[in-house]
Scaffold this active site. Structure first.
Site, PDB file in Angstrom:
ATOM      1  CE  LYS A 142     -34.331  -8.035 -40.567  1.00 48.76           C
ATOM      2  NZ  LYS A 142     -34.418  -8.468 -41.939  1.00 48.76           N
ATOM      3  CE  LYS A 147     -27.535 -10.471 -36.752  1.00 47.66           C
ATOM      4  NZ  LYS A 147     -28.225  -9.626 -37.698  1.00 47.66           N
ATOM      5  CB  THR A 184     -30.761  -7.291 -38.536  1.00 43.75           C
ATOM      6  OG1 THR A 184     -31.249  -7.224 -39.877  1.00 43.75           O
ATOM      7  CG2 THR A 184     -31.906  -7.598 -37.582  1.00 43.75           C
TER       8      THR A 184
HETATM    9  P1  NAP Z   1     -22.302 -10.719 -44.476  1.00 47.54           P
HETATM   10  O1  NAP Z   1     -22.211 -11.275 -45.842  1.00 47.54           O
HETATM   11  O2  NAP Z   1     -21.579 -11.401 -43.358  1.00 47.54           O
HETATM   12  O3  NAP Z   1     -21.844  -9.191 -44.541  1.00 47.54           O
HETATM   13  C1  NAP Z   1     -21.403  -8.435 -43.452  1.00 47.54           C
HETATM   14  C2  NAP Z   1     -20.088  -7.794 -43.872  1.00 47.54           C
HETATM   15  O4  NAP Z   1     -19.670  -6.877 -42.858  1.00 47.54           O
HETATM   16  C3  NAP Z   1     -18.974  -8.848 -44.017  1.00 47.54           C
HETATM   17  O5  NAP Z   1     -18.391  -8.719 -45.307  1.00 47.54           O
HETATM   18  C4  NAP Z   1     -18.012  -8.498 -42.887  1.00 47.54           C
HETATM   19  O6  NAP Z   1     -16.660  -8.697 -43.192  1.00 47.54           O
HETATM   20  C5  NAP Z   1     -18.285  -7.031 -42.674  1.00 47.54           C
HETATM   21  N1  NAP Z   1     -17.941  -6.622 -41.304  1.00 47.54           N
HETATM   22  C6  NAP Z   1     -18.378  -7.151 -40.159  1.00 47.54           C
HETATM   23  N2  NAP Z   1     -17.840  -6.503 -39.115  1.00 47.54           N
HETATM   24  C7  NAP Z   1     -17.049  -5.545 -39.637  1.00 47.54           C
HETATM   25  C8  NAP Z   1     -16.205  -4.562 -39.062  1.00 47.54           C
HETATM   26  N3  NAP Z   1     -16.093  -4.432 -37.742  1.00 47.54           N
HETATM   27  N4  NAP Z   1     -15.533  -3.751 -39.897  1.00 47.54           N
HETATM   28  C9  NAP Z   1     -15.619  -3.897 -41.234  1.00 47.54           C
HETATM   29  N5  NAP Z   1     -16.408  -4.805 -41.839  1.00 47.54           N
HETATM   30  C10 NAP Z   1     -17.103  -5.622 -41.036  1.00 47.54           C
HETATM   31  O7  NAP Z   1     -23.822 -10.609 -44.026  1.00 47.54           O
HETATM   32  P2  NAP Z   1     -25.096 -10.126 -44.875  1.00 47.54           P
HETATM   33  O8  NAP Z   1     -25.885 -11.295 -45.279  1.00 47.54           O
HETATM   34  O9  NAP Z   1     -24.700  -9.087 -45.870  1.00 47.54           O
HETATM   35  O10 NAP Z   1     -25.937  -9.442 -43.687  1.00 47.54           O
HETATM   36  C11 NAP Z   1     -25.575  -8.191 -43.143  1.00 47.54           C
HETATM   37  C12 NAP Z   1     -26.618  -7.784 -42.098  1.00 47.54           C
HETATM   38  O11 NAP Z   1     -27.887  -7.666 -42.741  1.00 47.54           O
HETATM   39  C13 NAP Z   1     -26.799  -8.771 -40.949  1.00 47.54           C
HETATM   40  O12 NAP Z   1     -27.061  -8.078 -39.767  1.00 47.54           O
HETATM   41  C14 NAP Z   1     -28.007  -9.590 -41.391  1.00 47.54           C
HETATM   42  O13 NAP Z   1     -28.696 -10.131 -40.287  1.00 47.54           O
HETATM   43  C15 NAP Z   1     -28.824  -8.536 -42.123  1.00 47.54           C
HETATM   44  N6  NAP Z   1     -29.724  -9.021 -43.189  1.00 47.54           N
HETATM   45  C16 NAP Z   1     -29.326 -10.013 -44.045  1.00 47.54           C
HETATM   46  C17 NAP Z   1     -30.195 -10.439 -45.050  1.00 47.54           C
HETATM   47  C18 NAP Z   1     -29.816 -11.534 -46.030  1.00 47.54           C
HETATM   48  O14 NAP Z   1     -30.727 -12.112 -46.638  1.00 47.54           O
HETATM   49  N7  NAP Z   1     -28.560 -11.839 -46.219  1.00 47.54           N
HETATM   50  C19 NAP Z   1     -31.446  -9.838 -45.188  1.00 47.54           C
HETATM   51  C20 NAP Z   1     -31.800  -8.801 -44.339  1.00 47.54           C
HETATM   52  C21 NAP Z   1     -30.927  -8.401 -43.336  1.00 47.54           C
HETATM   53  P3  NAP Z   1     -16.048 -10.137 -43.559  1.00 47.54           P
HETATM   54  O15 NAP Z   1     -16.242 -10.220 -45.029  1.00 47.54           O
HETATM   55  O16 NAP Z   1     -14.638 -10.079 -43.139  1.00 47.54           O
HETATM   56  O17 NAP Z   1     -16.852 -11.152 -42.792  1.00 47.54           O
END
Ligand code: NAP
Length: 294
Positions: free
Chosen positions: A177, A245, A102
């Protein structure tokens, strides 16, 4: 470039809460993966199941025919796509690039332009459905970008989601979104307020969820986050820091359109209280912790 399981390699960048399940579905469907995540051990399950490891997003893209990203914030998206040695610089000609993070609509448009200039095809395809939707491959996927690229990506989306809609050109998926997040902001306030009311009124809150959750006031937030709140489970799910965010992106976009967003502004203020309590890394149901203190 025709994508096929026998000769195509799919790069997956970002194996956090959402990405690891989504990539896992592609892997189980028979796609060969090359993965990268900032913290390597979050990709362990995928690596054990046969995925290759890449030490950076650009390196993964250089070896893949399609690249999917599910990172955290717009600055992460900018870095992996447009940074030096990043995806746009190193991807193979004709490769399909799909950002499922997102992120900002304007950044999606910047990436699409930069990709096109290099003969690549880029889509923005954020998702809704939460950690459960990702695990169960039931996501709603909101897509912006070129129709031909959408057609190429659709078989992948069908593995990860149930509702797949192509909205319009680059950035349109992110705008859709933002509409999703405005709804989540409003429903979360209602869910928490109703739970606090039920408690004060001496109702059994679980039974309140049972009856309200089956009527016209039902919402995904009530049915999925309500029981987590009652169990005292404030783990993510969906991180407060990511929701903030998203609200900030939506507020900025609405401001550009001269659109008043009183509900969203109130939600943003209330979620600031969660942050002030140190709740950035909790799930968004932690709004309850802030509102019960008011
Ligand atoms: P998350 O658990 O923080 O996953 C993001 C992953 O990306 C983390 O493992 C992070 O690494 C990795 N990352 C970030 N920057 C990077 C880079 N420059 N190079 C390599 N890896 C990188 O978050 P999430 O819950 O999966 O959410 C991901 C996205 O989807 C967000 O934008 C969120 O708003 C959206 N979203 C989430 C949900 C939900 O319910 N969780 C639902 C819909 C949409 P690290 O492990 O080192 O932090």
């Amino acid at each position: 470039m025709r994508l096929a399981k026998d000769h195509s390699l799919v790069a997956w960048i970002g194996t956090g809460v959402m990405g690891r399940s989504m990539a896992g579905h592609l892997q189980k469907a028979g796609w060969r993966l090359i993965v990268h995540n900032r913290t390597k051990d979050k990709a362990d399950d995928l690596l054990r199941a046969g995925a290759q490891w890449a030490s950076g997003a650009g390196e993964a893209a250089a070896r893949a025919d399609a690249v999917f990203t599910m990172v955290g914030f717009p600055h992460d998206v900018r870095e992996v796509y447009l940074g030096q040695g990043g995806i746009v610089e190193r991807a193979k000609p004709g490769a399909l690039l799909v950002d499922m993070t997102t992120s900002e609509p304007t950044l999606a448009a910047d990436i699409a332009r930069a990709a096109e200039a290099r003969g690549l095809r880029a889509l923005d395809a954020p998702v809704s459905g939460g950690d459960i939707g990702a695990r169960e491959a039931r996501l709603s996927i909101m897509v912006g970008g070129d129709a031909e690229a959408f057609a190429a990506a659709r078989p992948f989306f069908e593995i990860m989601g149930k509702q797949i809609v192509h909205h319009d050109g680059p950035g349109a998926g992110q705008h859709a979104k933002m509409c999703n997040q405005m709804n989540v902001a409003a429903t979360m306030m209602g869910v928490v307020e109703a739970l606090l009311y039920a408690k004060k009124a001496g109702l059994d809150p679980a039974r309140m969820i049972e009856s309200v959750g089956s009527g016209a006031a039902s919402s995904w937030s009530l049915v999925n986050y309500g029981p987590r709140i009652l169990r005292g489970d404030f783990n993510p799910g969906f991180y407060v820091r990511h929701f903030i965010k998203d609200m900030d992106i939506a507020l900025a976009e609405a401001k550009k359109m001269n659109l008043p967003t009183p509900c969203l502004e109130l939600a943003r203020d209330l979620y600031q209280k969660v942050v002030d309590l140190g709740g950035d890394n909790l799930g968004i149901q932690a709004l309850y912790l802030a509102m019960e203190k008011m």
